[in-house]
Design a protein around this motif. Sequence first.
Motif, PDB file in Angstrom:
ATOM      1  N   VAL A   1       0.942  -1.311   0.073  1.00 56.91           N
ATOM      2  CA  VAL A   1       0.030   0.075   0.034  1.00 56.91           C
ATOM      3  C   VAL A   1       1.051   1.240   0.004  1.00 56.91           C
ATOM      4  CG1 VAL A   1      -1.611   1.211   1.523  1.00 56.91           C
ATOM      5  CG2 VAL A   1      -1.744  -1.365   1.434  1.00 56.91           C
ATOM      6  N   ARG A   2       0.532   2.399  -0.813  1.00 57.48           N
ATOM      7  CA  ARG A   2       1.196   3.432  -0.542  1.00 57.48           C
ATOM      8  C   ARG A   2       0.194   4.636  -0.429  1.00 57.48           C
ATOM      9  NH1 ARG A   2       3.362   3.591  -6.832  1.00 57.48           N
ATOM     10  NH2 ARG A   2       1.378   3.869  -7.805  1.00 57.48           N
ATOM     11  N   PRO A   3       0.603   5.809   0.258  1.00 57.00           N
ATOM     12  CA  PRO A   3      -0.311   6.961   0.302  1.00 57.00           C
ATOM     13  C   PRO A   3      -0.310   7.565  -1.082  1.00 57.00           C
ATOM     14  CG  PRO A   3       1.819   7.251   1.574  1.00 57.00           C
ATOM     15  CD  PRO A   3       1.849   5.904   0.890  1.00 57.00           C
ATOM     16  N   VAL A   4      -1.543   8.196  -1.253  1.00 59.43           N
ATOM     17  CA  VAL A   4      -1.837   9.069  -2.405  1.00 59.43           C
ATOM     18  C   VAL A   4      -2.496  10.604  -1.951  1.00 59.43           C
ATOM     19  CG1 VAL A   4      -1.800   7.041  -4.151  1.00 59.43           C
ATOM     20  CG2 VAL A   4      -4.113   8.052  -2.748  1.00 59.43           C
ATOM     21  N   ASP A   5      -2.900  11.228  -2.932  1.00 57.43           N
ATOM     22  CA  ASP A   5      -3.392  12.567  -2.328  1.00 57.43           C
ATOM     23  C   ASP A   5      -4.460  12.365  -1.326  1.00 57.43           C
ATOM     24  OD1 ASP A   5      -1.595  13.713  -3.869  1.00 57.43           O
ATOM     25  OD2 ASP A   5      -2.971  13.828  -5.618  1.00 57.43           O
ATOM     26  N   ASP A   6      -4.805  13.517  -0.741  1.00 63.22           N
ATOM     27  CA  ASP A   6      -5.933  13.632   0.096  1.00 63.22           C
ATOM     28  C   ASP A   6      -6.009  12.626   1.067  1.00 63.22           C
ATOM     29  OD1 ASP A   6      -6.577  16.002  -1.111  1.00 63.22           O
ATOM     30  OD2 ASP A   6      -7.812  14.966  -2.616  1.00 63.22           O
ATOM     31  N   GLY A   7      -5.155  11.936   1.700  1.00 64.63           N
ATOM     32  CA  GLY A   7      -5.028  11.189   2.792  1.00 64.63           C
ATOM     33  C   GLY A   7      -5.690   9.670   2.333  1.00 64.63           C
ATOM     34  N   GLN A   8      -5.630   9.469   1.022  1.00 63.58           N
ATOM     35  CA  GLN A   8      -6.103   8.129   0.498  1.00 63.58           C
ATOM     36  C   GLN A   8      -4.870   7.262   0.484  1.00 63.58           C
ATOM     37  OE1 GLN A   8      -9.523   7.635  -0.943  1.00 63.58           O
ATOM     38  NE2 GLN A   8      -9.911   9.224   0.482  1.00 63.58           N
ATOM     39  N   PHE A   9      -5.061   5.733   0.177  1.00 61.92           N
ATOM     40  CA  PHE A   9      -4.394   4.818  -0.119  1.00 61.92           C
ATOM     41  C   PHE A   9      -4.502   4.258  -1.283  1.00 61.92           C
ATOM     42  CE2 PHE A   9      -4.549   5.841   4.519  1.00 61.92           C
ATOM     43  CZ  PHE A   9      -3.310   5.877   4.951  1.00 61.92           C
ATOM     44  N   GLN A  10      -3.570   3.726  -1.816  1.00 62.44           N
ATOM     45  CA  GLN A  10      -3.515   2.829  -3.128  1.00 62.44           C
ATOM     46  C   GLN A  10      -2.946   1.583  -3.069  1.00 62.44           C
ATOM     47  OE1 GLN A  10      -1.652   4.243  -6.699  1.00 62.44           O
ATOM     48  NE2 GLN A  10      -3.129   3.668  -8.164  1.00 62.44           N
TER      49      GLN A  10
ATOM     50  N   ALA B   1      -8.414   2.386  -8.371  1.00 65.94           N
ATOM     51  CA  ALA B   1      -8.979   3.207  -7.307  1.00 65.94           C
ATOM     52  C   ALA B   1      -8.214   3.375  -6.006  1.00 65.94           C
ATOM     53  CB  ALA B   1     -10.553   2.924  -7.058  1.00 65.94           C
ATOM     54  N   SER B   2      -8.335   4.526  -5.576  1.00 67.86           N
ATOM     55  CA  SER B   2      -7.697   4.732  -4.010  1.00 67.86           C
ATOM     56  C   SER B   2      -8.855   4.353  -3.163  1.00 67.86           C
ATOM     57  CB  SER B   2      -7.541   6.081  -3.918  1.00 67.86           C
ATOM     58  OG  SER B   2      -8.402   6.933  -4.229  1.00 67.86           O
ATOM     59  N   SER B   3      -8.556   4.123  -1.792  1.00 68.73           N
ATOM     60  CA  SER B   3      -9.280   3.685  -0.798  1.00 68.73           C
ATOM     61  C   SER B   3      -9.058   4.614   0.347  1.00 68.73           C
ATOM     62  CB  SER B   3      -8.625   2.273  -0.656  1.00 68.73           C
ATOM     63  OG  SER B   3      -8.898   1.250  -1.157  1.00 68.73           O
ATOM     64  N   GLU B   4     -10.031   4.534   1.307  1.00 68.37           N
ATOM     65  CA  GLU B   4     -10.051   5.531   2.506  1.00 68.37           C
ATOM     66  C   GLU B   4      -9.064   5.203   3.586  1.00 68.37           C
ATOM     67  OE1 GLU B   4     -13.802   6.373   4.051  1.00 68.37           O
ATOM     68  OE2 GLU B   4     -14.575   7.085   1.868  1.00 68.37           O
ATOM     69  N   ASN B   5      -8.701   3.914   3.696  1.00 65.46           N
ATOM     70  CA  ASN B   5      -7.617   3.553   4.524  1.00 65.46           C
ATOM     71  C   ASN B   5      -6.747   2.299   3.912  1.00 65.46           C
ATOM     72  OD1 ASN B   5      -8.863   0.640   5.136  1.00 65.46           O
ATOM     73  ND2 ASN B   5     -10.609   1.857   5.870  1.00 65.46           N
ATOM     74  N   GLU B   6      -5.793   1.840   4.944  1.00 70.73           N
ATOM     75  CA  GLU B   6      -4.739   1.243   4.236  1.00 70.73           C
ATOM     76  C   GLU B   6      -5.307  -0.259   4.370  1.00 70.73           C
ATOM     77  OE1 GLU B   6      -0.908   1.418   5.949  1.00 70.73           O
ATOM     78  OE2 GLU B   6      -1.478   3.383   7.214  1.00 70.73           O
ATOM     79  N   GLY B   7      -6.190  -0.783   5.054  1.00 71.07           N
ATOM     80  CA  GLY B   7      -6.746  -1.900   5.145  1.00 71.07           C
ATOM     81  C   GLY B   7      -7.489  -2.396   3.821  1.00 71.07           C
ATOM     82  N   GLU B   8      -8.280  -1.398   3.527  1.00 70.48           N
ATOM     83  CA  GLU B   8      -9.123  -1.529   2.307  1.00 70.48           C
ATOM     84  C   GLU B   8      -8.255  -1.621   1.024  1.00 70.48           C
ATOM     85  OE1 GLU B   8     -11.898   1.797   1.872  1.00 70.48           O
ATOM     86  OE2 GLU B   8     -13.119   0.981   3.743  1.00 70.48           O
ATOM     87  N   ALA B   9      -7.073  -0.757   1.032  1.00 67.09           N
ATOM     88  CA  ALA B   9      -6.163  -0.697  -0.113  1.00 67.09           C
ATOM     89  C   ALA B   9      -5.436  -2.047  -0.125  1.00 67.09           C
ATOM     90  CB  ALA B   9      -5.340   0.361   0.081  1.00 67.09           C
ATOM     91  N   LEU B  10      -4.910  -2.378   0.931  1.00 67.16           N
ATOM     92  CA  LEU B  10      -4.301  -3.812   1.087  1.00 67.16           C
ATOM     93  C   LEU B  10      -5.219  -4.923   0.396  1.00 67.16           C
ATOM     94  CD1 LEU B  10      -1.760  -5.248   1.969  1.00 67.16           C
ATOM     95  CD2 LEU B  10      -2.577  -5.590   3.883  1.00 67.16           C
ATOM     96  N   GLU B  11      -6.678  -4.839   0.578  1.00 66.15           N
ATOM     97  CA  GLU B  11      -7.547  -5.902   0.298  1.00 66.15           C
ATOM     98  C   GLU B  11      -7.674  -5.838  -1.408  1.00 66.15           C
ATOM     99  OE1 GLU B  11      -8.841  -8.762   1.550  1.00 66.15           O
ATOM    100  OE2 GLU B  11      -7.713  -8.147   3.334  1.00 66.15           O
ATOM    101  N   GLU B  12      -7.612  -4.692  -1.890  1.00 62.69           N
ATOM    102  CA  GLU B  12      -7.738  -4.313  -3.298  1.00 62.69           C
ATOM    103  C   GLU B  12      -6.338  -4.999  -3.858  1.00 62.69           C
ATOM    104  OE1 GLU B  12     -10.266  -3.220  -5.029  1.00 62.69           O
ATOM    105  OE2 GLU B  12     -11.518  -3.110  -3.386  1.00 62.69           O
TER     106      GLU B  12
END
Length: 73
Positions: free
Chosen positions: A17-26, A48-59
């Motif tokens: 996971v990496r941070p992207v703009d506006d506090g989102q994660f990819q 798509a970006s996710s609101e938290n690291e856990g969701e981004a990791l699942e993606e």
Amino acid sequence: MDDTTYTKGLYTATIGVRPVDDGQFQGVVSLARDDGEGTDSTLYEVGASSENEGEALEEARALAHRILGEIEL
């Protein structure tokens, strides 16, 4: 956090996971092919970006499974 890897034949997918703009994660997937003569690696990004690291990791996990599922040995 330790890297999570999935393997199929000569291919290893490592998710992260990496941070992207506006506090989102990819979510990202690094796909490496080790043919014994060297390792080639390709980076894939979740669309798509996710609101938290856990969701981004699942993606990223889902993307890794799709990529490895499409590889024919």
